[in-house]
Design an enzyme around this catalytic site. Sequence first.
Site, PDB file in Angstrom:
ATOM      1  CG  PHE A 166       0.020  -0.089   2.107  1.00 42.65           C
ATOM      2  CD1 PHE A 166      -0.414   1.810   2.731  1.00 42.65           C
ATOM      3  CD2 PHE A 166       0.119  -0.579   3.139  1.00 42.65           C
ATOM      4  CE1 PHE A 166       1.128   2.654   3.953  1.00 42.65           C
ATOM      5  CE2 PHE A 166       1.037  -0.060   4.744  1.00 42.65           C
ATOM      6  CZ  PHE A 166       1.120   1.019   4.934  1.00 42.65           C
ATOM      7  CE  LYS A 190      -3.179  -8.445  -4.364  1.00 39.07           C
ATOM      8  NZ  LYS A 190      -3.368  -7.259  -3.077  1.00 39.07           N
ATOM      9  CD  GLU A 193      -5.297  -5.915   0.441  1.00 41.73           C
ATOM     10  OE1 GLU A 193      -4.915  -5.726  -0.536  1.00 41.73           O
ATOM     11  OE2 GLU A 193      -5.075  -6.487   1.446  1.00 41.73           O
ATOM     12  CB  CYS A 298      10.687  -0.990   3.105  1.00 42.28           C
ATOM     13  SG  CYS A 298      10.900  -0.297   1.341  1.00 42.28           S
ATOM     14  CD  GLU A 391       8.297  -3.523   8.495  1.00 38.22           C
ATOM     15  OE1 GLU A 391       7.746  -4.207   7.967  1.00 38.22           O
ATOM     16  OE2 GLU A 391       9.319  -2.458   7.718  1.00 38.22           O
TER      17      GLU A 391
HETATM   18  P1  NAD Z   1       1.566  -6.652   3.099  1.00 38.75           P
HETATM   19  O1  NAD Z   1       2.716  -7.619   2.801  1.00 38.75           O
HETATM   20  O2  NAD Z   1       0.168  -6.924   4.447  1.00 38.75           O
HETATM   21  O3  NAD Z   1       0.962  -6.713   2.051  1.00 38.75           O
HETATM   22  C1  NAD Z   1       1.655  -6.640   0.344  1.00 38.75           C
HETATM   23  C2  NAD Z   1       0.320  -7.099  -0.567  1.00 38.75           C
HETATM   24  O4  NAD Z   1       0.226  -8.775  -0.119  1.00 38.75           O
HETATM   25  C3  NAD Z   1      -0.623  -6.935  -0.562  1.00 38.75           C
HETATM   26  O5  NAD Z   1      -0.704  -6.552  -1.807  1.00 38.75           O
HETATM   27  C4  NAD Z   1      -1.734  -7.618   0.076  1.00 38.75           C
HETATM   28  O6  NAD Z   1      -2.897  -7.255  -0.485  1.00 38.75           O
HETATM   29  C5  NAD Z   1      -0.858  -8.956  -0.179  1.00 38.75           C
HETATM   30  N1  NAD Z   1      -1.374  -9.508   0.962  1.00 38.75           N
HETATM   31  C6  NAD Z   1      -1.265  -9.580   2.177  1.00 38.75           C
HETATM   32  N2  NAD Z   1      -1.380 -10.856   3.293  1.00 38.75           N
HETATM   33  C7  NAD Z   1      -1.545 -11.949   1.867  1.00 38.75           C
HETATM   34  C8  NAD Z   1      -1.259 -13.346   2.382  1.00 38.75           C
HETATM   35  N3  NAD Z   1      -0.919 -13.443   3.102  1.00 38.75           N
HETATM   36  N4  NAD Z   1      -0.583 -14.667   1.131  1.00 38.75           N
HETATM   37  C9  NAD Z   1      -0.550 -13.173  -0.210  1.00 38.75           C
HETATM   38  N5  NAD Z   1      -0.131 -11.913  -0.164  1.00 38.75           N
HETATM   39  C10 NAD Z   1      -1.189 -11.571   0.588  1.00 38.75           C
HETATM   40  O7  NAD Z   1       2.431  -5.185   3.127  1.00 38.75           O
HETATM   41  P2  NAD Z   1       2.203  -3.675   2.736  1.00 38.75           P
HETATM   42  O8  NAD Z   1       1.108  -3.682   4.510  1.00 38.75           O
HETATM   43  O9  NAD Z   1       1.074  -3.668   1.855  1.00 38.75           O
HETATM   44  O10 NAD Z   1       3.003  -3.184   3.144  1.00 38.75           O
HETATM   45  C11 NAD Z   1       3.758  -2.525   3.991  1.00 38.75           C
HETATM   46  C12 NAD Z   1       4.943  -3.374   3.821  1.00 38.75           C
HETATM   47  O11 NAD Z   1       5.590  -3.502   3.007  1.00 38.75           O
HETATM   48  C13 NAD Z   1       6.033  -3.740   4.596  1.00 38.75           C
HETATM   49  O12 NAD Z   1       6.917  -4.675   6.130  1.00 38.75           O
HETATM   50  C14 NAD Z   1       7.306  -2.985   4.372  1.00 38.75           C
HETATM   51  O13 NAD Z   1       8.355  -2.495   4.914  1.00 38.75           O
HETATM   52  C15 NAD Z   1       7.177  -3.404   2.899  1.00 38.75           C
HETATM   53  N6  NAD Z   1       7.994  -2.386   2.244  1.00 38.75           N
HETATM   54  C16 NAD Z   1       9.397  -3.359   1.116  1.00 38.75           C
HETATM   55  C17 NAD Z   1       9.418  -2.783   0.073  1.00 38.75           C
HETATM   56  C18 NAD Z   1      11.363  -3.261   0.272  1.00 38.75           C
HETATM   57  O14 NAD Z   1      11.210  -2.814  -1.290  1.00 38.75           O
HETATM   58  N7  NAD Z   1      11.711  -4.022   0.822  1.00 38.75           N
HETATM   59  C19 NAD Z   1       8.667  -1.501   0.100  1.00 38.75           C
HETATM   60  C20 NAD Z   1       7.455  -0.750   0.592  1.00 38.75           C
HETATM   61  C21 NAD Z   1       6.866  -1.909   1.922  1.00 38.75           C
END
Ligand code: NAD
Length: 500
Positions: A166, A190, A193, A298, A391
Amino acid sequence: MTHPTGPRFDATSYEFTRYIDVHNWIGGEWVPAAGGAKLEVVNPRHGATIGDVTMSDGGDIDRAVAAAKAAFPAWRATPMRERARVLHNLRRIMEDNIDELTWLLSHEMGKTFPEAKAEVEKGIECLEFGLSMPNMENGAAQDVSRGVSCAVNYEPLGVCAGITPFNFPIMVPMWMIPQVLVAGNTFVLKPSEKAPYGSMKLAHMLRAAGLPDGVFNVVNGARETVEGLLDNPDVKAIGFVGSTKVAKIVYARGAANGKRVLALGGAKNHLVLMDDAEFELATENIPASAFGAQGQRCMAASVLVAVGDNVQPFIDEMVNVAKQYDLGPKLGPVIDQAAVDRMTRYVTQAEEMGAKVLVDGRNAKGPGGGTWFGPTIMDHCTPEMPAGCEEIFGPVLSIIRVKTLDEAIRIENHNPYGNAAAIFTTNGHTARYAVDRFQAGMVGINIGVPVPREPFAFGGWNESKFGHGDITGYDGFRFWTRPRKVTTKWAKQVDQTWMG
Ligand code: NAD
């Protein structure tokens, strides 16, 4: 429902603006997801519903993947320079509509206008790298024997998928889209959401840029939708960006299904402050890293390891700086109430374990009634406290005080993540010593957010990334392609072995 260039998002201020419901973009058409379950997309500044997103089910995914598969042969046969031309057009369209894009993402995920604009600009920079690939990518060829030559071409994989978080609804898709498309693949994205509109807008813009229908598709949803993509045999490669917990799941399930997977995860970035650091540079950069974009980056500073006995003036000044962050104009809201609760829990727990809260963002209220958490600085934390090692993903800086640089490096090394680390010092030897020892893929010297700018690629180490290579730059191109080696001989060779 078709929009040749897409519905406009009319906001030109932070005032609440509703947007349209979210639909999937499949084969060049807006298609409502059949999945059924609906989630509200909430503008976190106002806590009000901006639109709805329907979760896509197996049938929706099959339709999107089938559209991408059908579009692949013609797109692959299109010369790379022509593919890149579409991205040239996209760049112009994004620049012409930069304010609309900026307001859209500010409304869907809460960034302030300047931070949202910086995100779009960084997205455009990534696009520029991708569209320049035809001028850089010419394979390699060599006469390997008498009358025998070898050449390598980087071929597209077919249907690829991207799953994004997000916090950067435009930039993170732009880490993937340019290299995926210019390499000749077709794509199913994808988005989160919680912030799906940026991707919808990109779909409109790609079509206006001349991308053939079916080459780029968007399916909306959450866990089940991702699982559907991971299990679909026609999806050849998956790029994922999100939390470490989900990155591990995606990596394991995708790889078990024979797909190429690169999964970027979460972070716990350590900044090391030496007492010889340049005062203004350190006291401006460190809070900006910890609190900018509400700490929902991140690359955000999460732990400040303060070395030596003379760091107090730096900490006092950072406290002053943190208190000047006005909620609303300078610092936006955090994504949702669950995030507020999580941040509150970490701070309260650290306080109970002996940390001293110098600036307290709990119970902060910004304008607009949304979900807010103020800048927070906690002193005398330890690496054993959850706030000192996990985190938090919010504007919370945990200070750990140590006597020596080696102790600071040990703490950084011991943390399982490995996205970013930085050192603030005026001593070149000290900087070099730390850089050589940090366990992080992206390291800064006197820089709080050491994001590599293009053409340098983005990607961490350890529990911050699963899979080989980085996601942007040339590594991105390599990830979304496979090498085909061609060995050629046109004349009959006499008295030669195959090694002759
Ligand atoms: P998230 O892991 O909750 O969601 C990421 C994606 O995975 C979304 O599209 C979501 O719909 C999907 N998803 C969620 N739960 C899932 C599951 N159980 N199985 C399969 N898919 C699932 O992350 P978020 O809250 O949207 O974003 C924040 C996180 O992303 C933080 O941990 C941040 O550090 C990380 N992030 C990392 C980078 C990087 O480059 N390393 C960059 C941006 C964000």
